[in-house]
Design an enzyme around this catalytic site. Structure first.
Site, PDB file in Angstrom:
ATOM      1  N   ARG A 177       0.839  -1.202   0.000  1.00  0.00           N
ATOM      2  CA  ARG A 177       0.000   0.000   0.000  1.00  0.00           C
ATOM      3  C   ARG A 177       0.868   1.244   0.000  1.00  0.00           C
ATOM      4  NH1 ARG A 177      -5.184   0.170   1.907  1.00  0.00           N
ATOM      5  NH2 ARG A 177      -4.780   1.952   3.253  1.00  0.00           N
ATOM      6  N   ARG A 181      10.022   4.697  -3.506  1.00  0.00           N
ATOM      7  CA  ARG A 181      10.452   5.565  -4.618  1.00  0.00           C
ATOM      8  C   ARG A 181      11.926   5.888  -4.513  1.00  0.00           C
ATOM      9  NH1 ARG A 181       6.422   9.367  -2.734  1.00  0.00           N
ATOM     10  NH2 ARG A 181       4.457   8.701  -3.645  1.00  0.00           N
ATOM     11  N   ARG A 256      -9.531  -6.026  13.166  1.00  0.00           N
ATOM     12  CA  ARG A 256      -8.687  -5.277  14.089  1.00  0.00           C
ATOM     13  C   ARG A 256      -9.448  -4.028  14.504  1.00  0.00           C
ATOM     14  NH1 ARG A 256      -5.075  -6.507  17.753  1.00  0.00           N
ATOM     15  NH2 ARG A 256      -3.334  -5.042  17.904  1.00  0.00           N
ATOM     16  N   ARG A 287      -0.030   6.038  15.607  1.00  0.00           N
ATOM     17  CA  ARG A 287       0.053   7.344  14.944  1.00  0.00           C
ATOM     18  C   ARG A 287      -0.458   8.431  15.873  1.00  0.00           C
ATOM     19  NH1 ARG A 287      -2.589   5.387   9.169  1.00  0.00           N
ATOM     20  NH2 ARG A 287      -4.318   4.536  10.361  1.00  0.00           N
ATOM     21  N   GLU A 308      -3.693   7.119  18.041  1.00  0.00           N
ATOM     22  CA  GLU A 308      -4.440   5.943  17.575  1.00  0.00           C
ATOM     23  C   GLU A 308      -3.816   4.684  18.171  1.00  0.00           C
ATOM     24  OE1 GLU A 308      -5.326   6.382  13.364  1.00  0.00           O
ATOM     25  OE2 GLU A 308      -5.065   4.217  13.106  1.00  0.00           O
ATOM     26  N   TYR A 356     -10.105  -4.546   2.454  1.00  0.00           N
ATOM     27  CA  TYR A 356      -9.344  -3.410   2.980  1.00  0.00           C
ATOM     28  C   TYR A 356      -9.468  -2.247   1.979  1.00  0.00           C
ATOM     29  CZ  TYR A 356      -5.105  -1.445   5.322  1.00  0.00           C
ATOM     30  OH  TYR A 356      -4.197  -0.682   6.013  1.00  0.00           O
ATOM     31  N   ASP A 358     -10.040   1.488   0.463  1.00  0.00           N
ATOM     32  CA  ASP A 358      -9.954   2.918   0.715  1.00  0.00           C
ATOM     33  C   ASP A 358     -11.246   3.568   0.211  1.00  0.00           C
ATOM     34  OD1 ASP A 358      -7.478   3.232   1.988  1.00  0.00           O
ATOM     35  OD2 ASP A 358      -6.425   2.916   0.097  1.00  0.00           O
TER      36      ASP A 358
HETATM   37  P1  FAD Z   1     -18.224   2.261   7.253  1.00  0.00           P
HETATM   38  O1  FAD Z   1     -17.665   3.622   7.199  1.00  0.00           O
HETATM   39  O2  FAD Z   1     -17.721   1.310   8.303  1.00  0.00           O
HETATM   40  O3  FAD Z   1     -19.815   2.382   7.381  1.00  0.00           O
HETATM   41  C1  FAD Z   1     -20.621   1.305   7.778  1.00  0.00           C
HETATM   42  C2  FAD Z   1     -21.694   1.850   8.704  1.00  0.00           C
HETATM   43  O4  FAD Z   1     -22.615   0.810   9.007  1.00  0.00           O
HETATM   44  C3  FAD Z   1     -21.118   2.317  10.045  1.00  0.00           C
HETATM   45  O5  FAD Z   1     -21.532   3.645  10.290  1.00  0.00           O
HETATM   46  C4  FAD Z   1     -21.697   1.344  11.045  1.00  0.00           C
HETATM   47  O6  FAD Z   1     -21.962   1.925  12.305  1.00  0.00           O
HETATM   48  C5  FAD Z   1     -22.980   0.913  10.348  1.00  0.00           C
HETATM   49  N1  FAD Z   1     -23.458  -0.412  10.791  1.00  0.00           N
HETATM   50  C6  FAD Z   1     -22.735  -1.552  10.839  1.00  0.00           C
HETATM   51  N2  FAD Z   1     -23.494  -2.549  11.320  1.00  0.00           N
HETATM   52  C7  FAD Z   1     -24.717  -2.020  11.568  1.00  0.00           C
HETATM   53  C8  FAD Z   1     -25.921  -2.552  12.087  1.00  0.00           C
HETATM   54  N3  FAD Z   1     -26.006  -3.832  12.495  1.00  0.00           N
HETATM   55  N4  FAD Z   1     -27.004  -1.747  12.202  1.00  0.00           N
HETATM   56  C9  FAD Z   1     -26.924  -0.430  11.834  1.00  0.00           C
HETATM   57  N5  FAD Z   1     -25.795   0.114  11.351  1.00  0.00           N
HETATM   58  C10 FAD Z   1     -24.706  -0.655  11.214  1.00  0.00           C
HETATM   59  N6  FAD Z   1      -9.607   5.522   3.299  1.00  0.00           N
HETATM   60  C11 FAD Z   1      -9.015   6.415   2.477  1.00  0.00           C
HETATM   61  O7  FAD Z   1      -9.334   6.449   1.285  1.00  0.00           O
HETATM   62  N7  FAD Z   1      -8.091   7.314   2.959  1.00  0.00           N
HETATM   63  C12 FAD Z   1      -7.706   7.333   4.253  1.00  0.00           C
HETATM   64  O8  FAD Z   1      -6.869   8.145   4.664  1.00  0.00           O
HETATM   65  C13 FAD Z   1      -8.297   6.383   5.145  1.00  0.00           C
HETATM   66  N8  FAD Z   1      -7.936   6.358   6.437  1.00  0.00           N
HETATM   67  C14 FAD Z   1      -8.521   5.449   7.278  1.00  0.00           C
HETATM   68  C15 FAD Z   1      -8.134   5.456   8.613  1.00  0.00           C
HETATM   69  C16 FAD Z   1      -8.717   4.558   9.504  1.00  0.00           C
HETATM   70  C17 FAD Z   1      -8.283   4.559  10.947  1.00  0.00           C
HETATM   71  C18 FAD Z   1      -9.700   3.634   9.047  1.00  0.00           C
HETATM   72  C19 FAD Z   1     -10.326   2.656  10.001  1.00  0.00           C
HETATM   73  C20 FAD Z   1     -10.085   3.625   7.711  1.00  0.00           C
HETATM   74  C21 FAD Z   1      -9.497   4.528   6.815  1.00  0.00           C
HETATM   75  N9  FAD Z   1      -9.884   4.584   5.476  1.00  0.00           N
HETATM   76  C22 FAD Z   1      -9.270   5.476   4.629  1.00  0.00           C
HETATM   77  C23 FAD Z   1     -10.905   3.662   4.922  1.00  0.00           C
HETATM   78  C24 FAD Z   1     -12.328   4.266   4.975  1.00  0.00           C
HETATM   79  O9  FAD Z   1     -12.669   4.528   6.306  1.00  0.00           O
HETATM   80  C25 FAD Z   1     -13.305   3.243   4.400  1.00  0.00           C
HETATM   81  O10 FAD Z   1     -12.954   2.914   3.081  1.00  0.00           O
HETATM   82  C26 FAD Z   1     -14.763   3.726   4.395  1.00  0.00           C
HETATM   83  O11 FAD Z   1     -15.124   4.410   5.555  1.00  0.00           O
HETATM   84  C27 FAD Z   1     -15.663   2.534   4.256  1.00  0.00           C
HETATM   85  O12 FAD Z   1     -17.005   2.941   4.097  1.00  0.00           O
HETATM   86  P2  FAD Z   1     -18.141   1.879   4.351  1.00  0.00           P
HETATM   87  O13 FAD Z   1     -19.425   2.555   4.048  1.00  0.00           O
HETATM   88  O14 FAD Z   1     -17.819   0.619   3.660  1.00  0.00           O
HETATM   89  O15 FAD Z   1     -18.037   1.478   5.899  1.00  0.00           O
HETATM   90  N1  UDP Z   2       3.317   0.497   7.900  1.00  0.00           N
HETATM   91  C1  UDP Z   2       4.464   0.394   8.671  1.00  0.00           C
HETATM   92  N2  UDP Z   2       5.043   1.522   9.180  1.00  0.00           N
HETATM   93  C2  UDP Z   2       4.517   2.743   8.976  1.00  0.00           C
HETATM   94  C3  UDP Z   2       3.361   2.865   8.173  1.00  0.00           C
HETATM   95  C4  UDP Z   2       2.777   1.721   7.666  1.00  0.00           C
HETATM   96  O1  UDP Z   2       4.952  -0.717   8.900  1.00  0.00           O
HETATM   97  O2  UDP Z   2       5.089   3.727   9.484  1.00  0.00           O
HETATM   98  C5  UDP Z   2       2.724  -0.742   7.372  1.00  0.00           C
HETATM   99  C6  UDP Z   2       1.736  -1.349   8.389  1.00  0.00           C
HETATM  100  O3  UDP Z   2       1.764  -2.752   8.268  1.00  0.00           O
HETATM  101  C7  UDP Z   2       0.424  -0.785   7.908  1.00  0.00           C
HETATM  102  C8  UDP Z   2       0.605  -0.839   6.396  1.00  0.00           C
HETATM  103  O4  UDP Z   2       1.980  -0.479   6.202  1.00  0.00           O
HETATM  104  O5  UDP Z   2      -0.679  -1.544   8.354  1.00  0.00           O
HETATM  105  C9  UDP Z   2      -0.284   0.046   5.575  1.00  0.00           C
HETATM  106  O6  UDP Z   2      -0.125   1.383   6.017  1.00  0.00           O
HETATM  107  P1  UDP Z   2      -1.262   2.475   5.780  1.00  0.00           P
HETATM  108  O7  UDP Z   2      -0.718   3.782   6.212  1.00  0.00           O
HETATM  109  O8  UDP Z   2      -1.761   2.339   4.400  1.00  0.00           O
HETATM  110  O9  UDP Z   2      -2.389   1.967   6.807  1.00  0.00           O
HETATM  111  P2  UDP Z   2      -3.861   2.523   7.131  1.00  0.00           P
HETATM  112  O10 UDP Z   2      -3.835   4.008   6.930  1.00  0.00           O
HETATM  113  O11 UDP Z   2      -4.808   1.793   6.249  1.00  0.00           O
HETATM  114  O12 UDP Z   2      -4.028   2.152   8.569  1.00  0.00           O
END
Ligand code: FAD
Ligand code: UDP
Length: 375
Positions: A177, A181, A256, A287, A308, A356, A358
């Site tokens: 991911r 570079r 997780r 982070r 986090e 997984y 985005d």
């Molecule tokens: P969700 O956002 O999980 O929405 C699902 C919803 O369903 C939730 O609100 C939940 O409460 C609800 N739900 C579940 N079960 C039930 C139930 N039984 N009854 C009623 N409601 C329910 N993506 C990026 O592109 N860039 C980023 O920088 C990035 N950073 C991230 C950082 C973190 C820490 C995390 C965890 C994810 C990150 N993502 C990022 C990924 C991004 O969050 C997801 O791709 C996106 O939110 C997924 O949307 P979704 O609708 O599939 O799921």
């Molecule tokens: N990772 C790492 N060190 C870092 C950043 C990322 O080892 O400083 C690894 C780690 O396994 C992580 C993965 O690269 O789960 C993907 O990182 P990303 O930032 O894409 O994770 P996310 O934002 O989805 O949590």
């Protein structure tokens, strides 16, 4: 009393990105939806709120990035985006390195100044580790890409904390991911379009869900009334955990979880960067985010910092990440086969598809389902 009194066409479980886009697109086609969301707010994991004039992301930092002009234009309908470029700093036992892995990192690690020197160093470390064939796990993949030193200092500890597993037990795609570079470019993503919505992500959801044809019920869990919902609604879009939908019949998938801790500091600039990764194994968080650096908004003498902390998932916690190793992917296939036998339910999103994803991939998947449903 009947739940579907308004003769909704769709029940949408989850007001996250997948569910909200489906509701929006259905409304454009004159279809009525009831969105139920178990949390107290819309937006799923993208939810944001304002504190001291600062946009705080409730569930971890979200940076929008995509290579697709179509997806970029799609999301820009709902918000203006700023020109934020994610440039992450890694802190390993007090030493700072640039991420993702690039010439700055190689210089900081080894003092090398040219791509050829960096490549030679990596080749030497890969050879010393005895790696010749294709990488079988995250550790082998990491050492093959950037050598043993960077693996030990910037990847091993972070990965162990993030996933609660040894990197040898994790699939190699997870580390791919991050770009590697041989230029002095600290952009965390390789994608062409990148930014943060200027008023936070929640405003996007307010627009997605604004139609009169959409009703949203917060604090409502699908499982409180699953059989009634399925009996009364002609079609359901389900974006929760797929194994939970089937009552964990084949056993639980692994997820997780995370815990967030936010503190206010009486200064305008506390850590000097939006995201700092703590890559050693002892620091319990992965982070630290300083929100005002994502969009430059906020009051003069206060800043908000969120740390986090990864943690094991159990039913009392949010499932933030699917763990897409071989064992879980096989189990997911069993659930997917079962889901296919239920044509009145569409499983979508990160938890419904156990991927997984985005944000851009969720939009793409949602628009694909919309195409199939309405064409
Ligand atoms: P969700 O956002 O999980 O929405 C699902 C919803 O369903 C939730 O609100 C939940 O409460 C609800 N739900 C579940 N079960 C039930 C139930 N039984 N009854 C009623 N409601 C329910 N993506 C990026 O592109 N860039 C980023 O920088 C990035 N950073 C991230 C950082 C973190 C820490 C995390 C965890 C994810 C990150 N993502 C990022 C990924 C991004 O969050 C997801 O791709 C996106 O939110 C997924 O949307 P979704 O609708 O599939 O799921
Ligand atoms: N990772 C790492 N060190 C870092 C950043 C990322 O080892 O400083 C690894 C780690 O396994 C992580 C993965 O690269 O789960 C993907 O990182 P990303 O930032 O894409 O994770 P996310 O934002 O989805 O949590």
């Amino acid at each position: 009393m009947k739940i579907n009194q308004k003769n909704y066409d769709y029940l949408i479980v989850g007001a996250g990105l997948f569910g909200a886009i489906f509701a929006y697109e259905a409304a454009l086609r004159n279809k009525r939806s009831l969105v139920i969301e178990k949390r107290p707010q819309i937006g799923g994991n993208l939810a944001t709120h304002q504190e001291h004039g600062i946009n705080v992301h409730d569930y971890g930092a979200h940076i929008f990035h995509t290579n697709s002009l179509e997806i970029w234009q799609y999301i820009n309908q709902f918000s203006e985006f700023n020109n934020y470029i994610n440039q992450v700093i890694a802190n390993y036992q007090g030493q700072l390195y640039n991420l993702p892995f690039n010439m700055n990192t190689f210089y900081q690690m080894w003092g090398v100044k040219t791509p050829a020197e960096a490549q030679a160093k990596i080749a030497q470390q890969k050879k010393a580790a005895g790696l010749t064939g294709s990488p079988k796990n995250l550790e082998e993949q990491a050492i093959s890409l950037i050598g043993t030193d960077i693996y030990q200092k910037l990847i091993k500890g972070y990965t162990q904390k993030q996933w609660g597993k040894d990197p040898k037990e994790l699939p190699s795609f997870i580390i791919r991911r991050l770009p590697t570079r041989f230029t002095f470019d600290n952009n965390y993503f390789d994608h062409r379009y990148q930014g943060i919505p200027v008023s936070g992500y929640t405003t996007i959801f307010e627009k997605l869900l604004a139609s009169e044809l959409i009703d949203v019920q917060l604090n409502t869990d699908f499982f409180a009334d699953k059989s009634t919902y399925l009996a009364e609604f002609p079609k359901t879009i389900y974006t929760g955990m797929i194994d939970a939908f089937f009552d964990f019949e084949y056993g639980p998938l692994e997820y997780r979880s995370l815990r967030f801790e936010t503190v206010a500091e009486p200064t305008a600039n506390f850590q000097g960067n939006a995201v700092i990764n703590y890559t050693d194994s002892k620091t319990p968080y992965t982070r630290s985010m300083e929100w005002r650096h994502f969009d430059g908004q906020g009051e003069d003498n206060i800043t908000l910092i969120t740390k986090e902390f990864p943690q094991d998932w159990d039913e009392t916690k949010e499932a933030y990440y699917p763990i897409n190793d071989e064992k879980n992917n096989q189990l997911f296939k069993q659930y997917r086969a079962k889901a296919k036998q239920l044509p009145q339910v569409i499983f979508g999103g990160r938890l419904g598809n156990y991927k997984y994803y985005d944000m851009d991939q969720v939009i793409s998947a949602a628009l694909h389902v919309v195409q199939k449903e309405f064409n």
